[in-house]
Design an enzyme around this catalytic site. Structure first.
Site, PDB file in Angstrom:
ATOM      1  N   TYR A 102      -7.958  31.603   2.110  1.00  0.00           N
ATOM      2  CA  TYR A 102      -8.187  30.173   1.896  1.00  0.00           C
ATOM      3  C   TYR A 102      -8.959  29.607   3.103  1.00  0.00           C
ATOM      4  CZ  TYR A 102      -4.021  30.950  -1.083  1.00  0.00           C
ATOM      5  OH  TYR A 102      -3.110  31.440  -1.982  1.00  0.00           O
ATOM      6  N   CYS A 109       0.836  -1.197   0.000  1.00  0.00           N
ATOM      7  CA  CYS A 109       0.000   0.000   0.000  1.00  0.00           C
ATOM      8  C   CYS A 109       0.872   1.248   0.000  1.00  0.00           C
ATOM      9  CB  CYS A 109      -0.900  -0.012   1.236  1.00  0.00           C
ATOM     10  SG  CYS A 109      -1.850   1.493   1.479  1.00  0.00           S
ATOM     11  N   CYS A 115       0.823  22.650   4.642  1.00  0.00           N
ATOM     12  CA  CYS A 115       0.995  21.196   4.657  1.00  0.00           C
ATOM     13  C   CYS A 115       2.157  20.777   3.761  1.00  0.00           C
ATOM     14  CB  CYS A 115      -0.293  20.496   4.221  1.00  0.00           C
ATOM     15  SG  CYS A 115      -0.844  20.951   2.560  1.00  0.00           S
TER      16      CYS A 115
END
Length: 484
Positions: A345, A115, A441
């Site tokens: 944002y 994964c 981020c």
């Protein structure tokens, strides 16, 4: 094409069963001498030593004069790797670890090496923290020394949003889980260690109901089938759960029985939605949606406020760490109750509304119309009088403010991973706020954007990394810039 994909899925399912019995992956120290290079069907095995790590956690090695990035390697490790000798991409993989680093651990997830959802489970938790600290330190070196990273005590079960995909194997068995790394082949997963455990249980129940009602998963190659994805959102504080069934068609035979069985097994489910996505796209959600049960939204508590969350709402996926992140951002803003704060944002208004308690007034700006509607409703829900939200481009909004001679004391921005553009950053410079609090981020694009602000009259005063995404290479960063 379809048969080949189905054979791959069948093979992956067998491999997953083996992994569950013994956690597989690159073997640790092995006393056997390394085998010489040998070629077999364009595959080459080679002995390498990892020099350092990339910012996304891959090991850098040299092979035949080329620099390769190998997943699941640690600095200083010696390993035997498997590479593709022909073609544009080598796609290297670890075949055997010859000399392991002291921080290497056995990944707790049996699906880890297939994964692509996690990239750092082969590192100890401390090693992960050190790696992320080092990434931020290097990127932010021109601006100053970052604070120690804010870590998570229990770095599992944190995701409040889960996305599962279903498929049919060659022997007509329904499987459900996540895509294998760099592919559209689905790994049949029973449990994801970073998702909320409730989401795993609900996903397994949906798989069983699909079998009972002979519901066909959607096939990307043929365009046939019904269910494409399942999106599950969990309110960590409220306990409310949303289930979004993403289907290729609005015709849902037996929908009442489906929802009834699902809620009998999981009474905590607050709402169930049917989202229609009939486009040939990798985008999960379509534009058409209807509520099958409940209100169509859930709520959760963050920073002492209650937020309404829809299927398309952006809401931070790790609430405990978000409390730390937003708390630090508002501390950096140095609010006294008099300031005008712009939340660029702004999404559904989370950080702006939390800041409103200490600000004079808050102005939120967001392009997404649905998100602005959510922000306005969240403002009313929490009886906040000093926050206003507008749909539009935040850069244009601030440029117009500056042209009218209006002022803002603080600008808080939390852009997507791509960061801001020069048009937005130039609008900040024109507006001349005393402080800019930049939440990101992606510290790489954050560092790029801060370089522009520093060139245009701002100085970086504080840098705080936060581990919002344990077991992955992602790291959040919040920085304070003050006008010189």
């Amino acid at each position: 094409m379809t048969n080949r994909r189905q054979r791959e899925n069948k093979r992956m399912k067998k491999n997953n069963k083996k992994q569950a019995q013994k956690q597989s992956g690159p073997p640790k120290n092995n006393s056997r001498p390394p085998k010489p290079q040998k070629r077999n069907e364009n595959k080459v095995t080679a002995m390498v030593t990892c020099k350092e790590l990339t910012s996304d956690g891959k090991g850098i090695v040299e092979w035949e004069g080329k620099q390769l990035e190998v997943p699941h390697l640690l600095t200083g490790e010696k390993a035997e790797i498997l590479v593709n000798a022909k073609g544009r991409f080598a796609n290297p993989k670890v075949k055997r670890i010859i000399k392991a680093h002291e921080t290497r651990v056995t990944p707790p997830c049996p699906y880890y090496y297939e994964c692509g959802g996690c990239q750092l489970q082969h590192m100890s938790n401390q090693a992960q923290n050190d790696f992320k600290q080092d990434v931020v330190n290097k990127l932010m070196k021109p601006f100053g020394k970052p604070n120690p990273i804010m870590t998570m005590k229990h770095p599992y079960d944190y995701r409040n949003k889960s996305h599962m995909t279903y498929a049919m194997t060659n022997d007509r068995q329904i499987i459900g889980g996540l895509y294998a790394s760099n592919s559209h082949s689905i790994i049949d997963i029973d449990k994801c260690l970073i998702q909320d455990p409730q989401a795993d249980d609900i996903a397994q129940t949906i798989k069983r109901i699909m079998k009972k009602y002979k519901m066909q998963p959607y096939d990307e190659d043929t365009g046939k089938g019904f269910l494409r994805h399942v999106l599950i959102k969990v309110g960590k504080e409220s306990g409310q759960v949303m289930v979004v069934l993403v289907a290729a068609s609005p015709i849902f035979t037996g929908q009442k029985n489906f929802v009834k069985l699902l809620r009998e097994k999981h009474p905590q489910i607050s709402t169930v939605l049917l989202n229609i996505n009939d486009r040939d796209t990798s985008v999960v959600l379509g534009n058409q949606e209807k509520v099958l049960y409940g209100k169509g939204t859930i709520t959760d508590t963050l920073g002492g406020l209650t937020f309404e969350i829809s299927s398309k709402s952006f809401y931070q996926i790790n609430p405990p760490q978000t409390e730390k992140l937003y708390g630090k951002a508002i501390e950096m803003a140095q609010l006294t109750g008099q300031e005008t704060v712009i939340d660029a944002y702004c999404g559904i208004g989370t950080i702006g509304l939390i800041a409103s308690e200490k600000a004079g007034n808050v102005i939120g700006v967001e392009q997404n119309k649905d998100a602005v509607g959510d922000a306005i409703r969240n403002s009313k829900r929490n009886d906040i009088q000093n926050a206003r939200f507008y749909q539009g481009d935040a850069g244009e909004f601030m440029t117009e403010m500056a042209s009218r001679g209006e002022k803002a004391d603080v600008v808080i921005l939390d852009p997507p991973r791509s960061g801001s553009d020069e048009a937005f950053l130039s609008s900040v410079v024109k507006l001349k706020p005393k402080r800019v609090v930049y939440v990101s981020c992606n510290p790489e694009t954050q560092a790029r954007d801060m370089k522009y602000l520093v060139k245009n009259g701002y100085k970086v005063k504080e840098i705080q990394p936060v581990d919002m995404f344990p077991q992955t290479y992602h790291v959040e960063s919040v920085c304070l810039l003050e006008r010189a």
